[in-house]
Design an enzyme around this catalytic site. Structure first.
Site, PDB file in Angstrom:
ATOM      1  N   CYS A 110     -95.463 -71.239 -10.336  1.00 56.05           N
ATOM      2  CA  CYS A 110     -95.020 -72.221  -9.338  1.00 56.05           C
ATOM      3  C   CYS A 110     -95.850 -73.492  -9.428  1.00 56.05           C
ATOM      4  CB  CYS A 110     -95.132 -71.646  -7.928  1.00 56.05           C
ATOM      5  SG  CYS A 110     -93.809 -70.518  -7.512  1.00 56.05           S
ATOM      6  N   HIS A 111     -95.187 -74.608  -9.213  1.00 49.90           N
ATOM      7  CA  HIS A 111     -95.871 -75.893  -9.192  1.00 49.90           C
ATOM      8  C   HIS A 111     -96.581 -76.098  -7.858  1.00 49.90           C
ATOM      9  CE1 HIS A 111     -92.859 -76.472 -12.333  1.00 49.90           C
ATOM     10  NE2 HIS A 111     -93.696 -77.357 -12.842  1.00 49.90           N
ATOM     11  N   MET A 149     -89.600 -71.134  -3.083  1.00 50.44           N
ATOM     12  CA  MET A 149     -90.661 -70.116  -3.169  1.00 50.44           C
ATOM     13  C   MET A 149     -91.647 -70.252  -2.018  1.00 50.44           C
ATOM     14  SD  MET A 149     -89.723 -68.185  -5.522  1.00 50.44           S
ATOM     15  CE  MET A 149     -91.117 -67.097  -5.352  1.00 50.44           C
ATOM     16  N   GLU A 150     -91.836 -71.461  -1.539  1.00 50.74           N
ATOM     17  CA  GLU A 150     -92.753 -71.677  -0.421  1.00 50.74           C
ATOM     18  C   GLU A 150     -92.235 -71.046   0.867  1.00 50.74           C
ATOM     19  OE1 GLU A 150     -94.080 -74.151  -3.656  1.00 50.74           O
ATOM     20  OE2 GLU A 150     -92.092 -73.761  -2.858  1.00 50.74           O
ATOM     21  N   ASP A 180     -99.887 -56.177  10.016  1.00 46.91           N
ATOM     22  CA  ASP A 180    -101.333 -55.962  10.167  1.00 46.91           C
ATOM     23  C   ASP A 180    -101.747 -55.923  11.632  1.00 46.91           C
ATOM     24  OD1 ASP A 180    -104.147 -55.840   9.269  1.00 46.91           O
ATOM     25  OD2 ASP A 180    -104.237 -57.851  10.156  1.00 46.91           O
TER      26      ASP A 180
END
Length: 156
Positions: A75-76, A111-112, A126
Site C-alpha cells: 500500500c502507498h 484499504m484505509e 479486546d
C-alpha cells in the site's frame, strides 16, 4: 484478469502511480460483530470495566486507517484528508462499524477504510473479551469507492 501487484515474472511489486492523475477519492467500509445481548447493552451503556468501547475503538479505527501503509506491504502512504468512524446496531446482538474516508491523490483509499473498520472491530473485541469471548467479527466489506478510473458500490 491481470493483477496489478505482480510484475511480468510474477513477483510482487508496488504499483507505480506516478503517471496517474490526482483526483478526489472516497471510500466506505463496514464491519459486523455478533455478541451476547448483554455485551451490546454494556457497550451502549458504557458499563465495561475497560471504559467506553465505542470511543476507544473510534480512535483506534482512525489510527489504523492512517497506518495502513505500515501494515499492508504494497500500500502507498497516501495523504488522508479525513477518516470518520460511526456505529449502529440491530438492538439485540450485532454491532456495526462504519468507516468513511477521503483523500486527494493518485490512488484510492479503500484499504484505509477496510483497515479502519478491522482495527475498530478488534478493539471492541479486546475491550469486551472479559465478558464475551464468543464474539464473532463476522463481516468486513467495502461498501463503496469513488474517484480514479471507476466508482464502485457494493449492492449486497
Amino acid at each position: 484478469m491481470k493483477f496489478t501487484h505482480l510484475n511480468a515474472d510474477g513477483n510482487a511489486v508496488m504499483v507505480d502511480v506516478g503517471d496517474k492523475s490526482v483526483t478526489e477519492r472516497t471510500a466506505a467500509a463496514k464491519a459486523s460483530l455478533f455478541m451476547h445481548e448483554k455485551t451490546l447493552k454494556a457497550i451502549k451503556d458504557s458499563e465495561l470495566k475497560k471504559g467506553d468501547a465505542l470511543a476507544v475503538s473510534r480512535i483506534a479505527g482512525v489510527m489504523g486507517g492512517k497506518r495502513t501503509h505500515e501494515l499492508i506491504p504494497l500500500c502507498h502512504n497516501i495523504p488522508i484528508d479525513k477518516i470518520e468512524i460511526d456505529f449502529s446496531d440491530n438492538g439485540k446482538d450485532e454491532l456495526y462499524i462504519f468507516a468513511r474516508a477521503k483523500c486527494t491523490y493518485k490512488t484510492g483509499i479503500e484499504m484505509e477504510v477496510l483497515t479502519a473498520v478491522s482495527i475498530a472491530a478488534l478493539t471492541v473485541y479486546d475491550m469486551c473479551k472479559a465478558v464475551d469471548r464468543g464474539m464473532v467479527i463476522k463481516e468486513i466489506k467495502l461498501l463503496e469507492k469513488t474517484g480514479g478510473k471507476s466508482d464502485y458500490k457494493n449492492e449486497g
